[in-house]
Design a protein around this motif. Structure first.
Motif, PDB file in Angstrom:
ATOM      1  N   HIS A 192       2.843  -7.858   7.294  1.00 37.49           N
ATOM      2  CA  HIS A 192       3.444  -7.452   6.023  1.00 37.49           C
ATOM      3  C   HIS A 192       4.970  -7.501   6.042  1.00 37.49           C
ATOM      4  CE1 HIS A 192      -0.524  -6.188   4.808  1.00 37.49           C
ATOM      5  NE2 HIS A 192      -0.070  -5.783   3.640  1.00 37.49           N
ATOM      6  N   GLY A 225      -3.795  -6.605   1.108  1.00 38.68           N
ATOM      7  CA  GLY A 225      -3.813  -5.210   0.719  1.00 38.68           C
ATOM      8  C   GLY A 225      -2.418  -4.659   0.794  1.00 38.68           C
ATOM      9  N   GLU A 262       3.338 -11.421   1.714  1.00 37.35           N
ATOM     10  CA  GLU A 262       3.532 -10.002   1.404  1.00 37.35           C
ATOM     11  C   GLU A 262       4.946  -9.709   0.920  1.00 37.35           C
ATOM     12  OE1 GLU A 262       1.293  -7.758   1.166  1.00 37.35           O
ATOM     13  OE2 GLU A 262      -0.349  -8.983   1.906  1.00 37.35           O
TER      14      GLU A 262
HETATM   15 ZN   LIG Z   1       0.152  -6.868  -0.088  1.00 42.93          ZN
END
Ligand SMILES: [Zn+2]
Length: 312
Positions: A283, A32, A228
């Motif tokens: 991330h 995400g 990420e």
């Molecule tokens: Zn991502």
């Protein structure tokens, strides 16, 4: 950004105002935009050997040893990749019935169209076709092939159905809560999710999702950071070509870099809990996120986005 009047994508499913019919449950998504508190990371014991090295090796092996660009995988997989979850078809045609084409909707449709143009061009240069993702607009909660999600978890990409999901109210949050304002900051969010789609197509995401099943939480987090950061770098590549088209305005790059910094794991943790736990980063730090975005932005080349080898 000078985005008005440009093409708007029809690869949109507008589910705003619909009852998602969902049920509470975890979401195992392909990354995400942000995963507060490290949710979404499946923990499994075993493995032991750092998967990062393996993935880096695979990436490098494909790229340099066999002369097969990771892009090649796309052709072999025919668009499918074994990452599909039960009950989902591989692709769904875009639904052009956009419920409200207000300014924000027009904006994200335009940014999506710009990503389609840029990535189509990059794939074409490799002799490949770029299968564009579908953008799902939702309000409150949504059901995806990766599970049930609420707006609180932020925008995300689901490799199982090749769709990116966004509740546009996130942009309010991005501005007010995270201090990242500006249209190019908003575009970066979308371009990052499209970056995950590209990772899905070139085989990085399937490999990661497969490997992390057998990794320790720490190893899984460490590899997640590399995944990420590559998505950030891919977003930067998109920015590079957007600038070349003359769409960017003074201050746009700074907006994206600021956004990347505001949503870095260290900054978020400091803000939310007052201290930083590096092992839980998934991330990347503020500095890393801004650095990798800039790397893609400056070069416009996939080769500059190898986050799997060496120091990040
Ligand atoms: Zn991502």
């Amino acid at each position: 950004m000078r985005w008005q009047g440009r093409r708007q994508s029809d690869n949109v499913e507008d589910q705003r105002g619909e009852d998602s019919g969902g049920f509470p449950g975890g979401i195992g998504r392909g990354g995400g935009f942000r995963l507060p508190g490290g949710s979404g990371i499946r923990t499994a014991r075993g493995g032991g050997f750092s998967g990062i090295i393996i993935l880096a090796a695979i990436f490098l092996f494909l790229k340099f040893c066999t002369n097969i660009d990771p892009m090649q995988i796309l052709v072999d997989s025919g668009g499918g990749d074994g990452q599909l979850l039960p009950g989902q078809s591989q692709t769904a045609p875009g639904d052009t019935s956009v419920k409200s084409n207000d300014e924000m909707t027009q904006f994200v449709r335009t940014v999506l169209a710009e990503t389609e143009d840029v990535w189509s061009g990059i794939f074409q240069a490799e002799g490949k076709t770029y299968p564009a993702p579908t953008m799902v607009l939702f309000s409150g909660q949504v059901r995806s092939a990766c599970g049930f999600a609420s707006a609180a978890s932020g925008p995300f990409y689901c490799p199982g159905d090749k769709k990116l999901y966004i509740d546009l109210s996130f942009y309010d949050e991005l501005d007010k809560k995270f201090g990242a304002s500006g249209d190019f900051a908003q575009a970066y969010v979308l371009a990052h999710e499209v970056g995950h789609h590209v990772q899905n197509l070139i085989g990085v995401l399937p490999k990661f999702n497969q490997m992390r099943q057998n990794m320790s939480e720490a190893d899984s987090n460490a590899m997640s950071v590399r995944v990420e950061l590559q998505a950030d770098c891919f977003a930067g590549i998109w920015g590079h070509f957007t600038q070349q088209k003359g769409i960017l305005e003074q201050g746009d790059l700074e907006e994206a870099l600021n956004a990347a910094q505001q949503i870095g794991d260290d900054t978020l943790q400091r803000k939310m809990q007052g201290y930083v736990v590096p092992e839980s980063f998934n991330h990347g730090t503020s500095a890393q996120r801004a650095t990798w975005f800039k790397r893609g932005f400056d070069s416009g080349k996939l080769e500059s986005c190898d986050t799997f080898s060496g120091k990040i």
